[in-house]
Write a protein that holds these residues in place. Structure first.
Motif, mmCIF file in Angstrom:
data_model
loop_
_atom_site.group_PDB
_atom_site.id
_atom_site.type_symbol
_atom_site.label_atom_id
_atom_site.label_comp_id
_atom_site.label_asym_id
_atom_site.label_seq_id
_atom_site.Cartn_x
_atom_site.Cartn_y
_atom_site.Cartn_z
ATOM 1 N N PHE A 101 28.082 73.618 97.255
ATOM 2 C CA PHE A 101 27.464 74.991 96.599
ATOM 3 C C PHE A 101 26.163 75.835 97.717
ATOM 4 C CE2 PHE A 101 26.930 70.965 94.412
ATOM 5 C CZ PHE A 101 27.331 71.218 93.165
ATOM 6 N N LEU A 108 27.675 80.240 93.115
ATOM 7 C CA LEU A 108 28.158 80.603 91.662
ATOM 8 C C LEU A 108 27.125 81.122 91.156
ATOM 9 C CD1 LEU A 108 28.567 76.361 90.605
ATOM 10 C CD2 LEU A 108 30.260 78.586 89.851
ATOM 11 N N LEU A 146 33.788 77.494 89.480
ATOM 12 C CA LEU A 146 33.235 76.353 89.305
ATOM 13 C C LEU A 146 34.891 75.514 89.506
ATOM 14 C CD1 LEU A 146 32.448 77.431 85.466
ATOM 15 C CD2 LEU A 146 30.653 76.554 86.925
ATOM 16 N N ALA A 149 34.116 74.211 92.168
ATOM 17 C CA ALA A 149 33.352 72.868 93.056
ATOM 18 C C ALA A 149 33.493 71.571 92.704
ATOM 19 C CB ALA A 149 32.045 73.477 92.398
ATOM 20 N N ARG A 294 28.032 66.034 89.949
ATOM 21 C CA ARG A 294 28.311 66.618 88.319
ATOM 22 C C ARG A 294 28.331 66.864 87.291
ATOM 23 N NH1 ARG A 294 30.885 62.292 88.991
ATOM 24 N NH2 ARG A 294 32.483 62.759 90.262
ATOM 25 N N LEU A 297 26.403 70.968 87.398
ATOM 26 C CA LEU A 297 27.223 71.253 87.202
ATOM 27 C C LEU A 297 28.114 71.757 85.887
ATOM 28 C CD1 LEU A 297 28.919 73.679 89.017
ATOM 29 C CD2 LEU A 297 30.522 72.145 89.332
ATOM 30 N N ALA A 422 33.423 71.626 84.922
ATOM 31 C CA ALA A 422 34.038 72.937 86.000
ATOM 32 C C ALA A 422 34.990 72.481 86.268
ATOM 33 C CB ALA A 422 32.882 72.225 86.877
ATOM 34 N N TYR A 584 21.338 78.087 88.347
ATOM 35 C CA TYR A 584 21.875 77.934 89.572
ATOM 36 C C TYR A 584 21.007 77.769 91.204
ATOM 37 C CZ TYR A 584 25.979 77.395 94.306
ATOM 38 O OH TYR A 584 26.168 77.405 95.329
#
Length: 660
Positions: A101, A108, A146, A149, A294, A297, A422, A584
């Motif tokens: 990230f 993002l 997305l 990541a 996880r 996101l 994602a 985010y």
């Protein structure tokens, strides 16, 4: 006393000092051997011989060779090493997770802002192809970030899986080594003397084993030790080692859990009972940190994609004739994973009912036999909260569908509404004309209006495919916002009418007029600027020129600042979620807190482990300066003993000469 007695004293003294020199040499040779404990010779007098003149000593005996050892310090060093290894393993993995990230323009949040900002040009020039192309490009970049990541998180999971397998293999080798040393030590102990070097090797093996998994040590009377893990499961019992095994998670086979194979019987080890060792650190990262990242996101991906696609569907695209907007973004679908131990083949599925209410969590569905038929216990795993659900229940933005066959009693299912969102994100649209910039409804004010009211925002809120398009006419009946409304069809026939009231900051919503069965093709929400006066007339109907309308582009643009992520309803009150950029930022903050906490814990536990090892070494380690001094001491003693033999020999020779 004869010369023989003096010679015997000398021989015993030489043997004792030679043994001391040998032990000192052994210490010097192993000064840098890992796990070696300093050894020393224990001497004792050989007793005395009674004569009329008193007791005369008969020299010295070598009683044993003992090693410097502290059971307490040895246990403390192994335990602190185990905790430090767990903290270090988790900290190292979290450092890798933090890189998934990035900050700034690589993040993002920035990509999402760019996507929504690109809609400004479309709102200004709805029919401009280049402006529309920029929106698709920015949406593609957001989806790509997305997916990247999400893919990196899956890569971290695979890395953890491989590390767990390798760590378990090493732990089993060390456990087998301890069992073998137990057998050799038990055999040697039967001689009445302690095998110091074997004991050192076993302590070192246990110390190395503790770096992988924390063990509880129990010493037996025959010199062997037993090792237990996970709250009492045997790992080493005398000369027998019970191997650790990695087992696929009962829900997700890509994850591993830990167990022991006790003569073919598998016994699982709970993560909560694994308090130390790198395996415990990896397990915690896999089961807590990676799952949270996880889901956070995925929550962001599902909320943004769901909201954007829903608004797309409420607009009109640029095709001829205009149609409803197709999805702009695609994300991974929710999934349900049945437990491997389920006895039935229950049909359970989930779908997204409200993307803004999806939470960053997995859920466990249990067919609880204590509940009535058709009722199930749902546990939100992020906080442990539970509730009773049934077929069709909507919880945290997801709809639960339970079909036939129904789950059997005690069957369990893992519900993942956002976990895979994602990793499968992508741009779902390639044609620039597919962007639904136009609103399907438009408002016009009567030319004779005397108030200052104007349209601040007008957007569709829902579509009813089975209804016919109707035109709404609002006539304000006073100067404080009261109005009457009428719905008329294409032939101008009255379909429905009523009254309402407007106030600043509160939109006029057509769905409030027909909450049960909407009679319009589109429901809409209208916000006004200024103040209407009595007699002012406002008409809302189908957009006459969709190609030049920007109503839906403005509505999509507004999503950038809307609370799309993590909205909740508490006690009937809607708690707004966070905007995309705020969500985010919150994600970065939470991961940052985890990383800092893990780093601090790793530093502290490493310091404690180093201190415990230093304390142990100060007790059992070899000091070369001290050993060099002892070497000189025992050398001088040995030389003195040799002189004693020389004197005894001289005396013996003198006696022989006198007798001759």
């Amino acid at each position: 006393m004869s010369a023989n007695a003096l010679m015997s004293l000398g021989i015993r003294a030489m043997n004792a000092n030679y043994a001391a020199l040998q032990a000192t040499g052994h210490n010097i040779a192993n000064a840098n051997t890992e796990g070696y404990s300093r050894q020393s010779v224990v001497l004792e007098t050989n007793g005395g011989q009674f004569t009329g003149a008193g007791f005369f000593g008969k020299g010295v005996n070598v009683a044993t060779v003992q090693r410097a050892h502290s059971e307490f310090l040895t246990r403390e060093a192994a335990t602190s090493k185990s905790v430090a290894a767990a903290d270090e393993a988790r900290s190292a993995q979290l450092t890798q997770l933090e890189k998934v990230f990035p900050l700034g323009e690589a993040g993002l949040g920035y990509a999402a802002s760019q996507m929504f900002n690109a809609l400004v040009d479309v709102a200004n020039k709805p029919s401009d192809t280049s402006s529309r192309q920029v929106v698709l490009a920015r949406a593609g970049e957001f989806a790509s970030k997305l997916a990247t990541a999400g893919g990196q998180i899956e890569t971290l999971q695979r890395g953890v899986t491989e590390e767990l397998k390798a760590s378990v293999t090493q732990a089993n080798m060390l456990a087998t080594r301890v069992a073998e040393l137990n057998q050799r030590i038990a055999s040697a102990t039967g001689s009445g003397q302690t095998p110091n070097d074997l004991l050192d090797q076993r302590d070192q093996a246990i110390s190395e084993l503790s770096a992988y998994v924390q063990v509880t040590r129990i010493d037996a009377g025959d010199g062997t030790v037993s090792l237990f893990v996970g709250g009492g499961q045997k790992l080493v019992l005398a000369g027998q080692a019970t191997p650790l095994v990695t087992v696929p998670d009962s829900y997700d086979a890509t994850k591993l859990q830990l167990g022991v194979n006790d003569s073919g019987s598998l016994r699982m080890l709970s993560q909560e009972l694994l308090t130390g060792g790198s395996i415990a650190g990896l397990m915690r990262f896999q089961n807590e940190d990676l799952v949270a990242a996880r889901n956070q996101l995925g929550q962001l991906a599902a909320a943004v994609a769901g909201s954007v696609n829903r608004q797309q569907a409420l607009g009109l695209d640029g095709s001829q004739p205009p149609g409803s907007g197709a999805p702009l973004l695609a994300v991974g679908a929710p999934r349900v994973l049945p437990a491997s131990g389920n006895s039935g083949g229950g049909n359970v599925s989930i779908s997204v009912a409200e993307p803004t209410e999806l939470q960053a969590s997995d859920y466990e569905l249990l067919a609880d036999p204590s509940l009535p038929a058709g009722s199930y216990t749902l546990t939100r795993l992020s906080d442990g909260s539970t509730q009773t659900v049934s077929n069709g229940s909507v919880v945290d933005g997801m709809r639960i569908t339970i079909g036939a066959p129904a789950p059997a009693a005690n069957d369990r299912f893992l519900l993942q509404p956002v976990a895979m969102a994602a990793v499968s994100a992508s741009l779902a649209m390639e044609n620039t004309r597919g962007l639904a910039a136009a609103s399907p409804v438009a408002a016009t004010f009567d030319v004779d209006n005397i108030g200052t009211a104007s349209v601040s925002a007008l957007s569709a809120t829902a579509v009813n495919g089975a209804a016919a398009p109707l035109t709404a006419t609002l006539t304000f009946t006073d100067d404080v916002g009261s109005y009457s409304w009428e719905l008329r069809d294409a032939s101008n026939a009255l379909v429905r009418s009523g009254t309402g009231s407007w106030s600043a900051g509160n939109p006029i919503r057509s769905d409030a007029w027909t909450p049960a069965t909407p009679a319009q093709r589109y429901d809409w929400a209208l916000e006004l600027n200024g103040v209407p006066r009595s007699g002012d007339v406002l008409t809302v109907g189908a957009t006459p020129f969709p190609a030049s309308d920007n109503g839906n582009a403005r509505a999509m643009m507004a999503l950038g600042e809307a609370g799309l992520v993590g909205q909740r309803t508490v006690g009937g009150t809607v708690v707004p979620g966070a905007s995309v950029t705020d969500a985010y930022a919150n994600m970065l903050a939470e991961i940052g807190v985890r990383v800092q906490g893990a780093e601090l814990a790793a530093q502290q536990s490493a310091t404690i482990a180093d201190q415990a090892d230093a304390d142990l070494q100060s007790k059992v380690g070899v000091n070369l300066d001290e050993e060099a001094a002892r070497l000189i001491q025992f050398q001088q003693s040995y030389q003195a003993a040799a002189k004693m033999l020389q004197v005894a020999q001289s005396l013996f020779d003198t006696l022989l000469q006198a007798a001759g």
